[in-house]
Design a protein around this motif. Structure first.
Motif, mmCIF file in Angstrom:
data_model
loop_
_atom_site.group_PDB
_atom_site.id
_atom_site.type_symbol
_atom_site.label_atom_id
_atom_site.label_comp_id
_atom_site.label_asym_id
_atom_site.label_seq_id
_atom_site.Cartn_x
_atom_site.Cartn_y
_atom_site.Cartn_z
ATOM 1 N N PRO B 150 0.818 -1.211 0.000
ATOM 2 C CA PRO B 150 0.000 0.000 0.000
ATOM 3 C C PRO B 150 0.856 1.267 0.000
ATOM 4 O O PRO B 150 1.910 1.307 0.628
ATOM 5 C CB PRO B 150 -0.803 -0.120 1.304
ATOM 6 C CG PRO B 150 0.028 -1.000 2.179
ATOM 7 C CD PRO B 150 0.744 -1.945 1.271
ATOM 8 N N ARG B 151 0.393 2.274 -0.697
ATOM 9 C CA ARG B 151 1.022 3.596 -0.741
ATOM 10 C C ARG B 151 -0.072 4.644 -0.819
ATOM 11 O O ARG B 151 -1.199 4.361 -1.229
ATOM 12 C CB ARG B 151 1.913 3.748 -2.000
ATOM 13 C CG ARG B 151 3.133 2.865 -2.053
ATOM 14 C CD ARG B 151 4.343 3.446 -1.302
ATOM 15 N NE ARG B 151 4.467 2.932 0.047
ATOM 16 C CZ ARG B 151 5.387 3.332 0.923
ATOM 17 N NH1 ARG B 151 6.238 4.290 0.601
ATOM 18 N NH2 ARG B 151 5.441 2.822 2.132
ATOM 19 N N ASP B 152 0.262 5.868 -0.450
ATOM 20 C CA ASP B 152 -0.655 6.975 -0.703
ATOM 21 C C ASP B 152 -0.935 7.045 -2.207
ATOM 22 O O ASP B 152 -0.015 6.925 -3.017
ATOM 23 C CB ASP B 152 -0.020 8.293 -0.236
ATOM 24 C CG ASP B 152 -0.730 9.499 -0.828
ATOM 25 O OD1 ASP B 152 -1.943 9.618 -0.631
ATOM 26 O OD2 ASP B 152 -0.064 10.291 -1.528
ATOM 27 N N ASP B 153 -2.203 7.227 -2.590
ATOM 28 C CA ASP B 153 -2.517 7.369 -4.012
ATOM 29 C C ASP B 153 -1.855 8.640 -4.548
ATOM 30 O O ASP B 153 -2.180 9.741 -4.111
ATOM 31 C CB ASP B 153 -4.041 7.440 -4.213
ATOM 32 C CG ASP B 153 -4.416 7.347 -5.698
ATOM 33 O OD1 ASP B 153 -3.537 7.566 -6.566
ATOM 34 O OD2 ASP B 153 -5.591 7.071 -5.992
ATOM 35 N N PRO B 154 -0.916 8.477 -5.494
ATOM 36 C CA PRO B 154 -0.217 9.665 -6.011
ATOM 37 C C PRO B 154 -1.068 10.505 -6.963
ATOM 38 O O PRO B 154 -0.677 11.600 -7.349
ATOM 39 C CB PRO B 154 0.986 9.056 -6.755
ATOM 40 C CG PRO B 154 0.533 7.690 -7.154
ATOM 41 C CD PRO B 154 -0.408 7.229 -6.065
#
Lengths: 184, 214
Positions: B150-154
Motif C-alpha cells: 500500500p502507498r498513498d494514491d499519487p
C-alpha cells in the motif's frame, strides 16, 4: 492388548507426521510455487484518464480488452464523437488544441492507449517544453488533458473547464525508490 | 437458507459495485474495486538516470482502515508491456504476481505470445520482494529494484467536480478545487529497471495490464 495399543500409537504418530508434512508449505517452497495457467486480460491502461473520459459507458470493458494495435481502428470514431460532444473548443470544423491537433488527429493519438516514454532524458507528460516523454508522479496530468481538450488553440478557451485547480498530491513524493509516499 | 444468503450477498455486492463505480475512475466496470482494477500507470526516469521506473496502482480509494485489510489477489497477474519498435505490440513484458506474502517478478523478457492471454515463463529472470505493510520493504535483485504494497494514491484531481460537470450539475471547476483522492491509498507495484534492458535509447511505448487466471 499391549500390541494393539502400540499399533494405535504408531498409526497416530504416523498420521500426525503426514498431516504436519502436508501443512508445511515452506518445506517445498522453492519448487512448489504454482505460476501455471493462462492469464486473461481484464483491465489495461496507458495514458491517464483516457478510458474514463473518452470511452462511452457501455464500451469501457471492451476498450480494456482490446489490444493497443487494434484500439485506433475500433475506437477512434467514438473518441472523436465524445470529444466534439464534450468540448466547446472542438465544436467547429477546423478547431484544434495548443499542440495543433484537430479532433481527428488528437483522438487518433489518444485512442491507441499507450504511454510514450523517452529513454534519453526528461520523462514528463508535459512540462511546458517536453510533451509526452513519460509520466512522472508530480505531473499535473489532468490539467494538461483538460487544457488539451477544452483550452483551444492557445489554452485560453473555457478557463472554468480547463483546470481543476488541484495542482499537486496531498503527500510529498520521495526522490528515492519506491518514490511514492507512505500510506495513510 | 443457503439460497437466501447467496441472494442477499449478490444484492449487497451489486449495491457495493454501483457505489464503487460512482466513485472510482469508472474505467473498468467488470473488475471495479478488485486488485485487477488498475487505477494508474506511471513511467519515469529513476534517481539513477540509467534506470526507468514503472508504477502500477490497483484498487483505488482505499481508506486507511480498508488498507489494513487490502491485499493483492493471487489470481491476478499485473503485466508491464514494453513496445520497443513502435508497432503497438509488446516486445518485452515484466510480470508481477503475488504468492504467500511475496510479490514475484518475471522479466523483462520477450513473451512467446502477445495479446490478451498470457502465461508466465518461469525460466525468465525471476525476482521477489516481501509485500510491505505501512513501511516500505525494498528488494534489490538482478540489477533491479522492487516494491509491492500500500502507498498513498499519487493521483490528484477534483474528480467529484468533474462528475458534476459531466452530469450537467455544474458549469465549471471550483477554485481552489478539492482533491477527491486526498487521504486515500492504493495497492502499488513499483519496478526500477536498467534502460539497457528495455531498449536502451529512443522512445518506447508502454502500458500496463491486469490479467486473471482462468
Amino acid at each position: 492388548m499391549k500390541i494393539f495399543k502400540i499399533k494405535y500409537i504408531a498409526i497416530a504418530v504416523a498420521s500426525l507426521l503426514m498431516v504436519s508434512c502436508n501443512n508445511d508449505d515452506n518445506m517445498m517452497e522453492e519448487t512448489s510455487i504454482d505460476f501455471s495457467g493462462t492469464f486473461v486480460q481484464e483491465d489495461q491502461m496507458g495514458r491517464p484518464a483516457v478510458n474514463t473520459v473518452f470511452v462511452s459507458s457501455d464500451s469501457k470493458d471492451a476498450f480494456n480488452t482490446t489490444i493497443p494495435s487494434q484500439q485506433g481502428a475500433m475506437f477512434q470514431s467514438m473518441f472523436q464523437a465524445n470529444l466534439t460532444g464534450l468540448s466547446p473548443a472542438y465544436a467547429n470544423d477546423g478547431d484544434a488544441n495548443a499542440l495543433g491537433l484537430d479532433a481527428a488527429t488528437f483522438t487518433g493519438l489518444l485512442a491507441t492507449d499507450v504511454l510514450n516514454v523517452s529513454l534519453d532524458g526528461t520523462t514528463t507528460f508535459y512540462d511546458g517544453t517536453n510533451v509526452l516523454t513519460g509520466r512522472a508522479l508530480a505531473d499535473d496530468v489532468i490539467t494538461v488533458e483538460l487544457l488539451l481538450i477544452f483550452g483551444g488553440e492557445d489554452f485560453s478557451e473555457n478557463p472554468s473547464l480547463s483546470n481543476d485547480n488541484v495542482d499537486a498530491n496531498d503527500k510529498e513524493f520521495s526522490d528515492s525508490f519506491p518514490y511514492l509516499a507512505s500510506p495513510w | 437458507m443457503k439460497k437466501t444468503k447467496i441472494l442477499a450477498a449478490t444484492v449487497f455486492a451489486a449495491i457495493i459495485g454501483l457505489i464503487t463505480i460512482a466513485a472510482d475512475h469508472i474505467d473498468a466496470p467488470a473488475v471495479s474495486g478488485t486488485s485487477a482494477d488498475i487505477t494508474d500507470f506511471y513511467a519515469f526516469q529513476g534517481e539513477d538516470t540509467n534506470n526507468l521506473v514503472f508504477v502500477a496502482n490497483v484498487q483505488g480509494l482505499l481508506s486507511p482502515d480498508a488498507t489494513t485489510a487490502a491485499s493483492f489477489s493471487e489470481n491476478v497477474m499485473v503485466e508491464f508491456n514494453i513496445d520497443t519498435n513502435d508497432d503497438k505490440v509488446e516486445d518485452l513484458v515484466i510480470q508481477a504476481i503475488p504468492r504467500d506474502g511475496k510479490m514475484y517478478f518475471f522479466g523483462p523478457y520477450a513473451p512467446t505470445t502477445t495479446g490478451l492471454n498470457s502465461m508466465i515463463n518461469e525460466l525468465a529472470t525471476k525476482s521477489e520482494v516481501a509485500i510491505s505493510s505501512s513501511s516500505a520493504i525494498v528488494a534489490n535483485q538482478n540489477g533491479m529494484k522492487f516494491f509491492a504494497g500500500p502507498r498513498d494514491d499519487p493521483f490528484f484531481m477534483d474528480f467529484a467536480q468533474y462528475g458534476e460537470i459531466i452530469g450537467g450539475n455544474a458549469s465549471g471547476f471550483n477554485s481552489p478545487g478539492s482533491d477527491t483522492f486526498a487521504g486515500t491509498n492504493v495497492m502499488s507495484i513499483v519496478v526500477e529497471v536498467p534502460k539497457s534492458e528495455i531498449g536502451g535509447s529512443g522512445t518506447i511505448n508502454t502500458w500496463v495490464e491486469a490479467k486473471s487466471k482462468q
